[in-house]
Enzyme design. Structure first.
Site, PDB file in Angstrom:
ATOM      1  CE1 TYR A   8      13.435 -37.174 -20.425  1.00 51.55           C
ATOM      2  CE2 TYR A   8      14.444 -35.119 -19.710  1.00 51.55           C
ATOM      3  CZ  TYR A   8      13.531 -35.799 -20.490  1.00 51.55           C
ATOM      4  OH  TYR A   8      12.707 -35.100 -21.340  1.00 51.55           O
ATOM      5  NE  ARG A  29      14.681 -21.449 -21.490  1.00 49.59           N
ATOM      6  CZ  ARG A  29      15.217 -21.769 -22.668  1.00 49.59           C
ATOM      7  NH1 ARG A  29      16.175 -21.034 -23.187  1.00 49.59           N
ATOM      8  NH2 ARG A  29      14.800 -22.851 -23.314  1.00 49.59           N
ATOM      9  NE  ARG A  77       6.297 -31.825 -20.830  1.00 48.99           N
ATOM     10  CZ  ARG A  77       6.885 -31.605 -21.998  1.00 48.99           C
ATOM     11  NH1 ARG A  77       7.283 -32.605 -22.730  1.00 48.99           N
ATOM     12  NH2 ARG A  77       7.088 -30.359 -22.414  1.00 48.99           N
ATOM     13  CG  PHE A  87      27.635 -25.908 -33.861  1.00 49.01           C
ATOM     14  CD1 PHE A  87      26.496 -25.670 -34.612  1.00 49.01           C
ATOM     15  CD2 PHE A  87      27.640 -27.015 -33.024  1.00 49.01           C
ATOM     16  CE1 PHE A  87      25.391 -26.510 -34.527  1.00 49.01           C
ATOM     17  CE2 PHE A  87      26.555 -27.867 -32.928  1.00 49.01           C
ATOM     18  CZ  PHE A  87      25.417 -27.608 -33.690  1.00 49.01           C
TER      19      PHE A  87
END
Length: 520
Positions: A196, A243, A253, A332
């Site tokens: 997932y 978190r 969920r 980034f």
């Protein structure tokens, strides 16, 4: 932050106040995409691209600023990549869209991204990012203007991601419609959890690596580093899942896999009274609904198992960051990775995760952004957060040894790649040079070993120089004994190889003679 909150911060956390002031004063944006000089790469002069930049600002809480600082046309490509995936995620997350509509929409979203004029206004009114799909025709227009290399990556990653999202959305919908009181949706195994996370984040890492490579600003082979790219994505996604536990739980969920939260060792170690339900793993809701002392301990043990699972991607992420050579690309990638480690440390052994949404403080985030400029400093921040996690670890936790090993691997990686007894300082002479000088920590025992190794290398270099005729003899003349020694070495080598060849020839003649003798 408001003036009142800043004043409160000054009085309660003066060091954090100073960090924020330093960040606002010295961490200026390195690029202004609205500057006419940047129009050729940023596309700000086109209304459609300007709208895309606005969508980025509205939907991204943390990536907008670093995306805009990427070099050249990378900023525009990553902006569109982000918005395309945000649009896909907005459809997948919206529980008000019927599965009969959501399934074909998700599975063909990569085609919609190339269909001029396509938009979608079927999201629920409460969906916060629905504006992306309402204005999606602008995104389609700008994706069509991208370089073919960028466009192919974006469409391909979108296609792969939509398949996984559609499968998971269908599973959730089937469970919800199977009974009047549907059971919560959760993942069963760690392998399913990894899959997932691969679909929703690992593929993003793969796509970014391929875009970096296609831009020419990173090495071409970076696009093939799929395992490291996947680990980067999984570290960030798993951190967010840890978190956001309570926020996701309130929406029904649960992304924490049953293979972790249902382990009997956590139930036994915490002292929770065994029931027939608990013997089968219990319920995931117990992690935040059972507020007994034993229940809280079990929840923290489960949480440490989740953090342990996330930490296994840390060294791969550090390996990935070491491959990057463009500074804006490094920033980034490094900033969210370091923030993920900071968030893992904040969540670890923190019961508040089961009660509310927790996040690192703004001053901490500002400090991490300012320090995430090179692989060495990033590795040390990973190491420091790993130490903090290990320090908070409870010896009664079934994961204690495994947590210790995981943290030690991060420490070992940082120490192997960037030994801590080697200190770097820039331009100590004040001459203005940007080169760094290296000094060794005299208090560290490894310094003596390093100096002995340097002395040995120096002696070997002098010896080689003398053997090659480059030394200076006792009489002060260049060459001299060194030249004679070199000549002696060459003569010995010639005699050795000549004798070897002669021996081989003699042996061959003996063999041939013996065969002919017996054959006759």
């Amino acid at each position: 932050m408001s003036v009142l909150s800043m004043l409160t911060l000054l009085l309660t956390h003066p060091n954090e106040f100073r960090t924020l002031v330093q960040f606002w004063m010295f961490h200026d944006s390195k690029r202004d995409i609205s500057n006419p000089k940047e129009y050729a790469t940023s596309g700000w002069d086109r209304e459609s691209m300007k709208k895309c930049w606005e969508l980025l600002d509205k939907t991204s809480r943390s990536f907008s600023a670093v995306i805009k600082e990427l070099d050249g046309d990378l900023a525009r490509a990553i902006c569109l990549f982000y918005i395309v995936l945000r649009g896909l995620d907005t459809i997948e997350d919206d529980m008000t869209i019927a599965d009969s509509i959501k399934q074909p929409l998700l599975r063909s979203f990569h085609e919609k991204t190339l269909t001029p004029g396509w938009t979608f206004d079927g999201n629920g009114p409460e969906e916060k990012d629905r504006i992306v799909l309402v204005e999606y025709d602008k995104v389609v227009e700008e994706v069509g203007r991208l370089e073919p290399g960028y466009r192919e990556v974006i469409v391909d990653i979108c296609h792969k991601m939509e398949i996984g999202m559609a499968d998971y959305a269908h599973r959730a919908s089937s469970s919800a419609s199977s009974s009047s009181t549907p059971s919560p949706i959760y993942l069963s195994t760690i392998a399913e959890y990894d899959l997932y996370c691969h679909y929703v984040a690992g593929l993003v890492g793969e796509g970014l690596s391929r875009i970096w490579a296609a831009s020419g600003k990173e090495a071409p082979y970076l696009g093939e580093m799929k395992e490291l790219s996947n680990s980067m994505g999984l570290l960030l996604q798993k951190t967010n899942i840890i978190r956001d536990f309570r926020e996701d739980a309130d929406q029904g969920r649960f992304f924490w896999p049953r293979e972790i939260w249902g382990r009997s060792e956590y139930i036994i170690a915490s002292g929770v009274p065994l029931t027939p339900s608990l013997e089968k793993g219990g319920r995931v809701e117990d992690l935040y609904q059972d507020r007994t002392e034993a229940g809280r301990r079990r929840a923290l043990y489960v949480q440490s198992g989740m953090v342990l699972d996330a930490l296994r991607h840390a060294t791969d992420s550090l390996d990935y960051l070491r491959l990057l050579r463009n500074q804006t690309v490094f920033n980034f990638c490094a900033i969210p990775a370091v923030m993920a480690m900071a968030t893992l440390e904040l969540c670890f052994a923190n019961g508040e995760v089961f009660e509310r949404h927790v996040k690192i403080r703004k001053a901490v985030a500002a400090k991490l952004i300012m320090n995430s400029t090179n692989p060495r400093d990033v590795a040390y921040m990973f190491r420091d957060y790993a130490r903090a996690i290990h320090k908070k670890s409870n010896p009664a936790d079934p994961n204690f040894i495994r947590i210790s090993v995981a943290c030690a691997k991060i420490e070992q990686w940082a120490e192997h790649q960037f030994p801590s007894f080697v200190h770097l300082s820039s331009d100590p002479s004040g001459s203005g040079s940007s080169s760094a000088t290296q000094t060794l920590d005299p208090s560290d025992a490894r310094t003596r070993i390093a100096k002995l190794a340097q002395e040995r290398d120096l002696q070997l270099a002098k010896l080689r120089a003398s053997v090659n005729g480059n030394g200076v003899g006792a009489n002060g003349k260049a060459g001299g004994a060194g030249a004679n020694a070199n000549a002696g070495v060459d003569k010995e080598l010639v005699l050795f190889f000549g004798g070897a060849v002669l021996l081989i020839v003699v042996m061959c003649l003996l063999v041939v003679g013996t065969v002919l003798y017996f054959a006759s």
